[in-house]
Design a protein around this motif. Structure first.
Motif, PDB file in Angstrom:
ATOM      1  N   LEU A 299      39.636  30.170  46.831  1.00 45.17           N
ATOM      2  CA  LEU A 299      41.089  30.266  46.918  1.00 45.17           C
ATOM      3  C   LEU A 299      41.692  30.079  45.530  1.00 45.17           C
ATOM      4  CD1 LEU A 299      41.686  28.168  50.155  1.00 45.17           C
ATOM      5  CD2 LEU A 299      42.211  30.595  49.862  1.00 45.17           C
ATOM      6  N   LEU A 300      42.371  31.093  45.035  1.00 41.18           N
ATOM      7  CA  LEU A 300      43.056  30.968  43.760  1.00 41.18           C
ATOM      8  C   LEU A 300      44.173  29.939  43.888  1.00 41.18           C
ATOM      9  CD1 LEU A 300      43.411  34.770  42.899  1.00 41.18           C
ATOM     10  CD2 LEU A 300      41.653  33.194  42.085  1.00 41.18           C
ATOM     11  N   VAL A 301      44.424  29.205  42.819  1.00 41.38           N
ATOM     12  CA  VAL A 301      45.482  28.201  42.811  1.00 41.38           C
ATOM     13  C   VAL A 301      46.477  28.530  41.709  1.00 41.38           C
ATOM     14  CG1 VAL A 301      46.071  25.764  42.493  1.00 41.38           C
ATOM     15  CG2 VAL A 301      44.001  26.393  43.752  1.00 41.38           C
ATOM     16  N   TRP A 302      47.720  28.675  42.099  1.00 44.47           N
ATOM     17  CA  TRP A 302      48.873  28.761  41.190  1.00 44.47           C
ATOM     18  C   TRP A 302      49.485  27.372  41.208  1.00 44.47           C
ATOM     19  CZ3 TRP A 302      53.008  33.155  41.234  1.00 44.47           C
ATOM     20  CH2 TRP A 302      54.246  32.689  40.788  1.00 44.47           C
ATOM     21  N   GLN A 303      49.528  26.728  40.061  1.00 41.47           N
ATOM     22  CA  GLN A 303      49.993  25.341  39.986  1.00 41.47           C
ATOM     23  C   GLN A 303      51.333  25.262  39.277  1.00 41.47           C
ATOM     24  OE1 GLN A 303      48.329  22.203  40.978  1.00 41.47           O
ATOM     25  NE2 GLN A 303      50.430  21.548  40.605  1.00 41.47           N
ATOM     26  N   ASP A 304      52.364  24.903  40.042  1.00 45.99           N
ATOM     27  CA  ASP A 304      53.640  24.557  39.423  1.00 45.99           C
ATOM     28  C   ASP A 304      53.541  23.179  38.791  1.00 45.99           C
ATOM     29  OD1 ASP A 304      54.746  26.866  40.473  1.00 45.99           O
ATOM     30  OD2 ASP A 304      56.243  25.843  41.705  1.00 45.99           O
ATOM     31  N   PHE A 305      54.140  23.010  37.624  1.00 46.90           N
ATOM     32  CA  PHE A 305      54.423  21.654  37.178  1.00 46.90           C
ATOM     33  C   PHE A 305      55.507  21.091  38.099  1.00 46.90           C
ATOM     34  CE2 PHE A 305      52.463  23.302  33.285  1.00 46.90           C
ATOM     35  CZ  PHE A 305      51.657  22.227  32.913  1.00 46.90           C
ATOM     36  N   PRO A 306      55.518  19.773  38.340  1.00 52.28           N
ATOM     37  CA  PRO A 306      56.415  19.213  39.368  1.00 52.28           C
ATOM     38  C   PRO A 306      57.883  19.118  38.932  1.00 52.28           C
ATOM     39  CG  PRO A 306      54.488  17.798  39.028  1.00 52.28           C
ATOM     40  CD  PRO A 306      54.540  18.770  37.889  1.00 52.28           C
ATOM     41  N   PHE A 307      58.542  20.261  38.984  1.00 49.28           N
ATOM     42  CA  PHE A 307      59.987  20.363  38.744  1.00 49.28           C
ATOM     43  C   PHE A 307      60.524  21.387  39.738  1.00 49.28           C
ATOM     44  CE2 PHE A 307      57.889  19.449  34.755  1.00 49.28           C
ATOM     45  CZ  PHE A 307      58.630  18.390  34.218  1.00 49.28           C
ATOM     46  N   ALA A 308      61.605  21.040  40.450  1.00 48.42           N
ATOM     47  CA  ALA A 308      62.071  21.974  41.471  1.00 48.42           C
ATOM     48  C   ALA A 308      63.570  21.843  41.713  1.00 48.42           C
ATOM     49  CB  ALA A 308      61.327  21.726  42.785  1.00 48.42           C
ATOM     50  N   CYS A 309      64.241  22.985  41.694  1.00 54.22           N
ATOM     51  CA  CYS A 309      65.591  23.140  42.251  1.00 54.22           C
ATOM     52  C   CYS A 309      66.603  22.160  41.684  1.00 54.22           C
ATOM     53  CB  CYS A 309      65.543  23.002  43.775  1.00 54.22           C
ATOM     54  SG  CYS A 309      64.429  24.156  44.572  1.00 54.22           S
ATOM     55  N   ALA A 310      66.530  21.872  40.396  1.00 46.98           N
ATOM     56  CA  ALA A 310      67.494  20.960  39.781  1.00 46.98           C
ATOM     57  C   ALA A 310      67.420  21.099  38.268  1.00 46.98           C
ATOM     58  CB  ALA A 310      67.219  19.506  40.177  1.00 46.98           C
ATOM     59  N   ALA A 311      68.503  20.697  37.620  1.00 48.77           N
ATOM     60  CA  ALA A 311      68.487  20.562  36.163  1.00 48.77           C
ATOM     61  C   ALA A 311      67.892  19.199  35.829  1.00 48.77           C
ATOM     62  CB  ALA A 311      69.905  20.672  35.618  1.00 48.77           C
ATOM     63  N   TYR A 312      66.878  19.197  34.972  1.00 47.97           N
ATOM     64  CA  TYR A 312      66.158  17.969  34.631  1.00 47.97           C
ATOM     65  C   TYR A 312      66.534  17.523  33.215  1.00 47.97           C
ATOM     66  CZ  TYR A 312      63.027  18.187  38.678  1.00 47.97           C
ATOM     67  OH  TYR A 312      62.512  18.184  39.953  1.00 47.97           O
ATOM     68  N   PRO A 313      66.681  16.221  33.000  1.00 48.56           N
ATOM     69  CA  PRO A 313      66.971  15.736  31.641  1.00 48.56           C
ATOM     70  C   PRO A 313      65.757  15.888  30.733  1.00 48.56           C
ATOM     71  CG  PRO A 313      66.589  13.892  33.109  1.00 48.56           C
ATOM     72  CD  PRO A 313      66.586  15.116  33.976  1.00 48.56           C
ATOM     73  N   GLU A 314      66.015  15.978  29.456  1.00 44.97           N
ATOM     74  CA  GLU A 314      64.942  16.085  28.474  1.00 44.97           C
ATOM     75  C   GLU A 314      64.912  14.897  27.514  1.00 44.97           C
ATOM     76  OE1 GLU A 314      64.836  20.027  26.632  1.00 44.97           O
ATOM     77  OE2 GLU A 314      66.084  20.764  28.266  1.00 44.97           O
TER      78      GLU A 314
END
Length: 806
Positions: free
Chosen positions: A368-383
């Motif tokens: 099974l191929l895996v596409w891995q998102d880094f854990p960021f979703a549906c929001a503006a994130y601070p830097e």
């Protein structure tokens, strides 16, 4: 040489600060046994102090848990050993933690996505030692960070973007808000002498001459500065490198002549090799696979070992709100369901986690191929700091950790944040504040390029390979399709001609037994407790509107349950058939979603109790290597197998009584990994009476049926059939022989036995045809119940009921 001692026994949990509701027994502060790995919710549940948060609306009464500070304490004995160093190894702390050993503060952490190692030998003492881990409220921490940095736009009000923690823990449109805390992955003491391999990062690929190359990057932690010898071995090939005094990194190159390659499932075998690394008396072992992976970015086509792969994918969310409960066996069952449905790719969605070693090892094993998102979703994130440094640390750890796994083929910077910034009005609300762009376009790609150049990276999904184009430009890169479900009828999928669809889905309720377990009260579509297990905005309204002119309007719970599950399967059928037929222009579909984390009405094919919904059975047909799909005035012959699919395509226009009205035979040939189209002759494509006719298309053993009108407009006769249920080893054989046409025949044995399952579903029978359903069950079931509604259903049985009432 090293030794490891797990510290998983003797833990107790207490409330460190905050208000515990009066309804919870006063014993909470000092006497709750704790399971490690685990979390506060599961410990309180095991102690009988809270009701199961997955049942009824108990979730609403448990929000206080996320507002409390909690302390885990254990006492263990220690006796000095011959080693020079001893480290406290914390594989997962959730999330805002302070660690103390024998009353001395060791460290503070604030990142669920990281592991930690702290030297503690100087704090250990002979005899009894006390270790405490105090967890502050993740919710309050995130709120404080938001107040300090300024608010950011997001899909939900919860401040999940301000803490490095599983975002969906704060609630999602398919998940409950259960803000956890605890030691969620193993914890223990490792003692060692001399030096140890702190990180091993094998980068395996295949050269043009077919030889395998693996560069074994090793980071070394030292207790001595003496010279060291590093040895690596794979497939009978070994090499060594001498580390000078004080040297802390090295690369051992290995070349393996003509290795057997690792392939995605359906394309070849999943060969892997044991890699061994020795550093003095310390060692590391793991499995690697030799393969190449490329991403043709503009066409968005994954190419493995030089072969383009059509991604038959599903999105993966955390399989439980309490991840410590997810065992290897549970993952293996879920992966088995994915493979059984013809899936070849899992996308690990960005609102969840970097998954466990078991997850990626099983993916390697199954192809099974895996596409891995880094854990960021549906929001503006601070830097701002320390956020940016935390992100860098977690990314470096997991890019290194996952490097050995051949199944991992793509890193993705985030889920929907590029689209949010471009199209959701974020820029005005941000007023110049950071939103994550520097993470996705700079920090993360630089880490991937440095640590794992063997794998491609994209900044997010959806995204356009053309920087000047909108993220949702369908001509390049990936798109997500959510106007269908939210606003548009599912036939709207036909207006899209995408390169790759990384998210699209349609809701349906969970299995009857799942919903019955979760809801103690009335089962009705609009019952309050049923609605509590529907988290999408106006979700049940969209379910009913989504029936459109496709299916009759339900007037009972049983009809609602069957028809909305069926409509979910039909919506995804329409979309997948559309997009697969566009290959090779379109090279992937990732259905939202495979699994659920609790019992809920959602987009999943497998519900929160692990039961397969009708959508799963539809996916099994849609994701088969070979697929016939009637689309307008032609038939798409989709062949994703390694051999040609050719022969005589028999096309028959039939009456509802099964009698042929017109026939034609078309010679077709679809080459391997291709799509052929066969135009339908007018004699079969044009009905005399759309309400009383249908089309049958057959090629070899494959058949598909297509109706000229939507079901409510079809003059279905009252359902008539002969049915029997016979006891066989392991369950029952249910045989149904149609006297009339039976549209989308389905069997729901879990209504009789929650442990029961069935092998097939959504079968349309012409008069005289027979279908056999194999029911797995250890219970003594009533044969008459197995062969009648609401266990046995078909569309024209629903229409018959409506006509009788009319």
């Amino acid at each position: 040489m090293s030794s490891y001692r797990p510290l998983h026994d003797g833990w107790v949990l207490s409330a460190a600060s905050g208000d515990v509701p009066a309804t919870v027994p006063a014993t909470v502060p000092a006497t709750v046994p704790a399971t490690v790995p685990g979390c506060v919710h599961t410990d309180l549940l095991a102690a009988g102090l809270i009701d199961d948060p997955y049942l009824d609306d108990n979730e609403n009464r448990l929000a206080w848990i996320g507002r409390i500070a909690w302390t885990y304490t254990t006492v263990f004995s220690w006796s000095g050993d011959e080693h020079e160093r001893t480290d406290l190894v914390c594989e997962g702390l959730d999330t805002v933690a302070e660690i103390a050993l024998n009353g001395v503060r060791v460290a503070a952490t604030a990142n669920q996505h990281r592991s930690y190692r702290f030297p503690v030998r100087h704090l250990l003492r002979e005899g009894e030692n006390t270790l405490t881990v105090t967890f502050g409220s993740a919710l309050e921490y995130a709120e404080e960070r938001r107040a300090a940095l300024g608010s950011r736009p997001g899909a939900y009000e919860a401040p999940y973007a301000f803490i490095r923690k599983m975002a969906c823990n704060f609630g999602w449109d398919w998940g409950p808000a259960l803000v956890t805390a605890g030691i969620w992955r193993p914890i223990g003491l490792e003692s060692w002498t001399g030096a140890r391999p702190a990180a091993v990062r094998p980068l395996a690929t295949v050269a043009a001459d077919g030889s395998g190359r693996v560069d074994v990057h090793v980071s070394v932690e030292r207790a001595t500065e003496a010279p060291l010898t590093l040895v690596a071995e794979v497939a009978g090939v070994s090499a060594e490198v001498r580390l000078a005094a004080g040297q802390r990194t090295a690369v051992v190159p290995l070349t393996v002549p003509s290795p057997r390659l690792w392939w995605p499932r359906g394309y070849g075998e999943q060969h892997r090799y044991e890699l061994a690394v020795r550093l003095g008396e310390s060692s590391w072992t793991g499995k690697i696979g030799f393969r190449t992976v490329e991403l043709e970015r503009e066409a968005f086509r994954l190419v493995v070992n030089g072969t383009p792969v059509f991604a038959r994918g599903v999105n993966w969310i955390p399989d439980d709100c309490f991840p410590s409960r997810i065992t290897r066996d549970r993952l293996a069952a879920r992966f088995g369901q994915a493979v059984g449905a013809g899936v070849n790719l899992l996308r690990v969605w960005g609102g969840g986690l970097y998954e466990s070693e078991d997850f990626y090892d099983l993916a390697d094993e199954l192809g099974l191929l895996v596409w891995q998102d880094f854990p960021f979703a549906c929001a503006a994130y601070p830097e701002e700091e320390p956020f940016r440094s935390e992100v860098a640390a977690e990314a470096r750890e997991h890019v290194t950790r996952l490097a050995p796994h051949p199944s991992l083929v793509l890193w993705c910077g985030n889920n929907e944040n590029l689209e949010g910034h471009a199209d959701w009005g974020w820029q005005d609300e941000l007023a110049g504040r950071s939103w994550g762009g520097g993470l996705y376009h700079d920090l993360l790609p630089s880490i991937v390029a440095e640590l794992d150049p063997t794998r491609p990276y994209i900044p997010g999904s959806p995204f356009s390979a053309d920087p000047a184009a909108p993220p949702q430009d369908p001509s390049t890169g990936t798109i997500h399709i959510w106007d269908v479900w939210n606003r548009e009828d599912y036939r709207h999928y036909a207006t899209y001609t995408p390169r790759f669809v990384a998210e699209f889905g349609f809701q349906g309720p969970p299995a009857y037994a799942t919903l019955r377990r979760a809801v103690s009260g009335e089962l009705a579509a609009d019952a309050p407790l049923v609605l509590h297990h529907q988290k999408a905005d106006d979700g049940n309204g969209k379910l009913l509107r989504g029936l459109g002119d496709h299916l009759p309007a339900p007037d009972s719970f049983d009809d609602w349950h069957y028809l909305t599950q069926l409509n979910q399967a039909r919506a995804i059928t329409f979309g997948v058939e559309r997009f697969r037929a566009l290959a090779p222009y379109c090279m992937g579909t990732i259905v939202w979603q495979l699994n659920d984390c609790w019992p809920v009405t959602s987009w999943a094919a497998v519900d929160g109790d692990g039961r397969r919904k009708p959508l799963w059975y539809a996916l099994r047909r849609l994701y088969a290597d070979r697929l016939l799909a009637v689309q307008g005035s032609s038939v798409a012959v989709v062949n994703d197998s390694g051999t040609a699919w050719q022969g005589s395509l028999l096309v028959t226009r039939l009456g509802l009584d099964g009698e042929p009205l017109a026939k034609d035979v078309l010679e077709v040939s679809a080459e391997p990994r291709s799509v052929a189209r066969a135009p339908l002759p007018p004699s079969v494509a044009t009905p005399d009476d759309p309400s009383r006719e249908l089309l049958s298309v057959r090629l070899g053993d494959s058949r598909t049926l297509s109706f000229f009108a939507e079901d409510p407009a079809v003059a279905f006769p009252p359902a008539s059939y002969d049915a029997s249920a016979d006891r066989v080893d392991g369950g029952y054989r249910v045989t149904v022989t149609a006297r009339t046409i039976l549209r989308d025949l389905a069997l729901f044995p879990d209504r009789l036995d929650p442990a029961a399952s069935v092998d097939t579903m959504l079968v349309t029978l012409l008069p005289g045809e027979t279908a056999t359903f194999l029911v797995t069950s250890d219970a003594a079931l009533d044969p008459s119940a197995l062969t009648s509604p609401p266990v046995l259903r078909c569309v024209n049985e629903v229409r018959e009921t409506h006509q009788d009432r009319g």
